[in-house]
Design an enzyme around this catalytic site. Structure first.
Site, PDB file in Angstrom:
ATOM      1  N   CYS A 301       0.795  -1.234   0.000  1.00  0.00           N
ATOM      2  CA  CYS A 301       0.000   0.000   0.000  1.00  0.00           C
ATOM      3  C   CYS A 301       0.828   1.286   0.000  1.00  0.00           C
ATOM      4  O   CYS A 301       0.808   2.028  -0.974  1.00  0.00           O
ATOM      5  CB  CYS A 301      -0.929   0.014   1.216  1.00  0.00           C
ATOM      6  SG  CYS A 301      -2.125  -1.323   1.160  1.00  0.00           S
TER       7      CYS A 301
HETATM    8  N1  LIG Z   1      -2.944  -5.748   2.103  1.00  0.00           N
HETATM    9  C1  LIG Z   1      -3.412  -4.686   2.716  1.00  0.00           C
HETATM   10  O1  LIG Z   1      -3.107  -4.456   3.866  1.00  0.00           O
HETATM   11  C2  LIG Z   1      -4.358  -3.713   2.015  1.00  0.00           C
HETATM   12  C3  LIG Z   1      -4.935  -2.710   2.794  1.00  0.00           C
HETATM   13  C4  LIG Z   1      -5.810  -1.823   2.202  1.00  0.00           C
HETATM   14  C5  LIG Z   1      -6.074  -1.912   0.836  1.00  0.00           C
HETATM   15  N2  LIG Z   1      -5.489  -2.880   0.081  1.00  0.00           N
HETATM   16  C6  LIG Z   1      -5.846  -2.942  -1.336  1.00  0.00           C
HETATM   17  O2  LIG Z   1      -6.700  -4.061  -1.552  1.00  0.00           O
HETATM   18  C7  LIG Z   1      -6.458  -4.630  -2.831  1.00  0.00           C
HETATM   19  C8  LIG Z   1      -6.105  -6.105  -2.685  1.00  0.00           C
HETATM   20  O3  LIG Z   1      -4.897  -6.208  -1.939  1.00  0.00           O
HETATM   21  P1  LIG Z   1      -4.469  -7.529  -1.179  1.00  0.00           P
HETATM   22  O4  LIG Z   1      -3.384  -7.129  -0.249  1.00  0.00           O
HETATM   23  O5  LIG Z   1      -5.653  -8.249  -0.646  1.00  0.00           O
HETATM   24  O6  LIG Z   1      -3.861  -8.358  -2.401  1.00  0.00           O
HETATM   25  P2  LIG Z   1      -3.476  -9.913  -2.410  1.00  0.00           P
HETATM   26  O7  LIG Z   1      -2.425 -10.069  -3.452  1.00  0.00           O
HETATM   27  O8  LIG Z   1      -3.230 -10.411  -1.030  1.00  0.00           O
HETATM   28  O9  LIG Z   1      -4.817 -10.621  -2.914  1.00  0.00           O
HETATM   29  C9  LIG Z   1      -5.332 -10.417  -4.174  1.00  0.00           C
HETATM   30  C10 LIG Z   1      -5.981 -11.728  -4.614  1.00  0.00           C
HETATM   31  O10 LIG Z   1      -6.615 -11.500  -5.870  1.00  0.00           O
HETATM   32  C11 LIG Z   1      -6.436 -12.665  -6.671  1.00  0.00           C
HETATM   33  N3  LIG Z   1      -6.653 -12.273  -8.050  1.00  0.00           N
HETATM   34  C12 LIG Z   1      -5.824 -11.646  -8.907  1.00  0.00           C
HETATM   35  N4  LIG Z   1      -6.434 -11.453 -10.092  1.00  0.00           N
HETATM   36  C13 LIG Z   1      -7.681 -11.954  -9.977  1.00  0.00           C
HETATM   37  C14 LIG Z   1      -8.787 -12.049 -10.856  1.00  0.00           C
HETATM   38  N5  LIG Z   1      -8.732 -11.570 -12.104  1.00  0.00           N
HETATM   39  N6  LIG Z   1      -9.902 -12.653 -10.410  1.00  0.00           N
HETATM   40  C15 LIG Z   1      -9.957 -13.151  -9.152  1.00  0.00           C
HETATM   41  N7  LIG Z   1      -8.950 -13.077  -8.265  1.00  0.00           N
HETATM   42  C16 LIG Z   1      -7.821 -12.495  -8.683  1.00  0.00           C
HETATM   43  C17 LIG Z   1      -5.044 -13.122  -6.330  1.00  0.00           C
HETATM   44  O11 LIG Z   1      -4.857 -14.492  -6.645  1.00  0.00           O
HETATM   45  C18 LIG Z   1      -4.992 -12.865  -4.819  1.00  0.00           C
HETATM   46  O12 LIG Z   1      -5.446 -14.000  -4.082  1.00  0.00           O
HETATM   47  C19 LIG Z   1      -5.359  -3.789  -3.456  1.00  0.00           C
HETATM   48  O13 LIG Z   1      -5.934  -2.773  -4.223  1.00  0.00           O
HETATM   49  C20 LIG Z   1      -4.674  -3.168  -2.257  1.00  0.00           C
HETATM   50  O14 LIG Z   1      -4.045  -1.943  -2.582  1.00  0.00           O
HETATM   51  C21 LIG Z   1      -4.639  -3.803   0.659  1.00  0.00           C
END
Ligand SMILES: NC(=O)c1ccc[n+]([C@@H]2O[C@H](COP(=O)([O-])OP(=O)(O)OC[C@H]3O[C@@H](n4cnc5c(N)ncnc54)[C@H](O)[C@@H]3O)[C@@H](O)[C@H]2O)c1
Length: 470
Positions: A301
């Site tokens: 992030c």
């Molecule tokens: N990790 C954090 O602490 C956090 C906090 C706030 C916001 N975010 C935001 O949330 C969003 C997700 O982040 P995250 O950390 O959960 O990512 P992550 O990589 O942990 O998880 C994303 C998931 O999406 C799946 N994926 C990818 N392409 C896909 C598709 N086309 N269809 C279905 N699934 C698919 C991946 O396999 C993975 O399991 C991002 O935009 C991030 O900036 C993350």
């Protein structure tokens, strides 16, 4: 009389009746039907992307009473969830198994099942490209998957962090190619995720949730849906505003961390300990909020999200100087820390970094989590190697370095066990991430030189002459 009612009251009245009055006609609408389903937990929810954000959200929705299907393209994740194994610390395998056995949660890689979901929440990655531009390919691919089975009466929500205009621009455009219209046939909202991995004080249901929609009815559905699962819902006037809220929160962190990192270097030159300064400054009961220095920024992030706004602001011909400067200072930190390490090796041990072996403690970007995305520890290893030194790591959460886009040369390196003999065999230990479970007493007793970027030895009452803060 209605002039005194808020839109949500009116919506509740319509929903109670399951009907909406249009002129002389009384009719069910996609809006009233969906609000009804949400209020009675009959709405089926789909969560796309079962990572750090999506899996805790899916389980929170299931716990609240919704029937939830989690979708992911990664078959290994689906297999793990089917077997009752959670791979995210914020979700216990017990909770997962309970929600699966109750029938309220199941996972799938069959995206045709999206047709059966009334509310679909998108939680896929939003990284930067090699040229540091927003990479919305995951959001676009997911929007196309949703469009394939889009039907009247669905609420589609984006939770991925992104620049203002993505939901009402990119996602809506893809969905409306079906001929269905946002606000008339389907509804579209944005709700930023505020998950803080490793934080035991807050979880998905207790973190206030910002919600917005494309139009009044979408906004009402967003409040209704999230209000069923989280304690506090904070509505804002548009999807673009909600997108800006999330970026503002993360830019605030990036800029303040850069500020203390800069102060750290200045005070160090003056012989002043930045951590002592912060401890004293934070006793001020107003007008100050502590941020802490470190070896650089990490995670999915804070190093990434601010640049989504930088990219978008170019369209308006406006600079984002704070963001750029913060990025510059924070990304210079690993090199600063290695400089301190080289200096300490030279002065204290008479040894060049190029002939030294260094053990880095903590590969994850923050303590008590296994997430190594954008971790400065990887950059520290790379810089030490570039300067001719040898660097290994110890991390109780990361047994082996997996494939990463930027550090393929480090792939396969394994965490070194922490014993007296192994610690003694290194010329220096570099604390990059201060996981709670690391034996700092052993390190203080066995290492000839320690570079501490987290002030952990002072916090543990173990500070000594051979420990250098950086
Ligand atoms: N990790 C954090 O602490 C956090 C906090 C706030 C916001 N975010 C935001 O949330 C969003 C997700 O982040 P995250 O950390 O959960 O990512 P992550 O990589 O942990 O998880 C994303 C998931 O999406 C799946 N994926 C990818 N392409 C896909 C598709 N086309 N269809 C279905 N699934 C698919 C991946 O396999 C993975 O399991 C991002 O935009 C991030 O900036 C993350």
């Amino acid at each position: 009389m209605q002039g005194h009612l808020t839109a949500i009251h009116i919506a509740a009245i319509y929903a109670q009746a399951g009907q909406k009055r249009l002129g002389n006609y009384v009719t069910n609408t996609p809006f009233t039907d969906l609000l009804n389903k949400i209020q009675t937990y009959q709405a089926r929810a789909g969560v796309i992307g079962l990572g750090y954000v999506g899996l805790p959200l899916a389980i929170t929705l299931a716990k609240s009473g919704f029937n939830v299907t989690g979708f992911d393209v990664d078959p290994a994740k689906i297999r793990a969830l089917d077997a009752g194994n959670s791979y995210i610390e914020a979700v216990s395998s017990d909770d997962l198994t309970r929600e699966s056995s109750s029938g309220r949660f199941h996972s799938s890689d069959d995206f045709s099942q999206l047709a059966f979901c009334d509310v679909i929440v998108i939680c896929v990655p939003t990284p930067l490209t090699k040229h540091r531009d927003p990479d919305l390919s995951y959001v676009e691919a997911t929007s196309r998957s949703i469009a394939a089975t889009l039907r009247s009466g669905q609420l589609i929500v984006l939770e991925s962090t992104t620049y203002p205009g993505t939901t009402d621009g990119i996602v809506k455009t893809i969905l409306e190619k079906t001929g269905l219209k946002s606000g008339r046939d389907f509804f579209l909202g944005f709700s930023p995720e505020r998950e803080d991995p490793g934080n035991r004080d807050f979880d998905t249901s207790s973190i206030p949730k910002i919600v917005a929609g494309d139009g009044v009815e979408a906004g009402e559905l967003m409040q209704g849906f999230y209000g069923q699962a989280v304690k506090t819902v904070v509505p804002v006037s548009s999807n673009a505003t909600a997108e800006a809220v999330k970026l503002t929160e993360n830019i605030f962190r990036a800029v303040n961390i850069a500020l203390v990192n800069e102060l750290k270097t200045v005070y160090a030159a003056m012989g002043i300990d930045i951590w002592e300064v912060i401890e004293a400054a934070k006793t001020k009961p107003f007008g100050y909020m502590p941020f802490y220095p470190g070896p650089g920024l990490g995670g999915h992030c804070i190093p990434i999200d601010p640049f989504y706004l930088t990219w978008k602001s170019r369209e308006y011909d406006l600079p984002t100087r704070f963001i750029e400067l913060a990025g510059e200072i924070n990304s210079a930190m690993p090199r600063y820390v290695v400089g301190k390490l080289a200096e300490a090796l030279d002065i204290r041990s008479g040894k060049a970094l190029s002939r030294s072996r260094v053990l880095i403690i903590g590969l994850a970007y923050k303590k008590n989590v296994p997430d190594i995305r954008e971790s400065p520890s990887l950059r520290l290893m790379e810089i030490i190697h570039e300067r001719g030194g040898a660097a290994d790591y110890h991390d109780p959460y990361v047994a082996e370095i997996p494939s990463t886009r930027e550090y393929m040369a480090l792939k396969g390196r394994k965490s070194v066990d922490l014993t007296k003999e192994t610690v003694e065999s290194y010329d220096a230990v570099l604390i990059s991430t201060d996981h709670d479970s690391v034996d700092y007493t052993l390190l203080a007793a066995s290492s000839p030189l320690i570079i501490d970027t987290r002030n952990i030895f002072t916090k543990r009452g173990l500070m000594a002459d051979h420990i250098v803060k950086s």
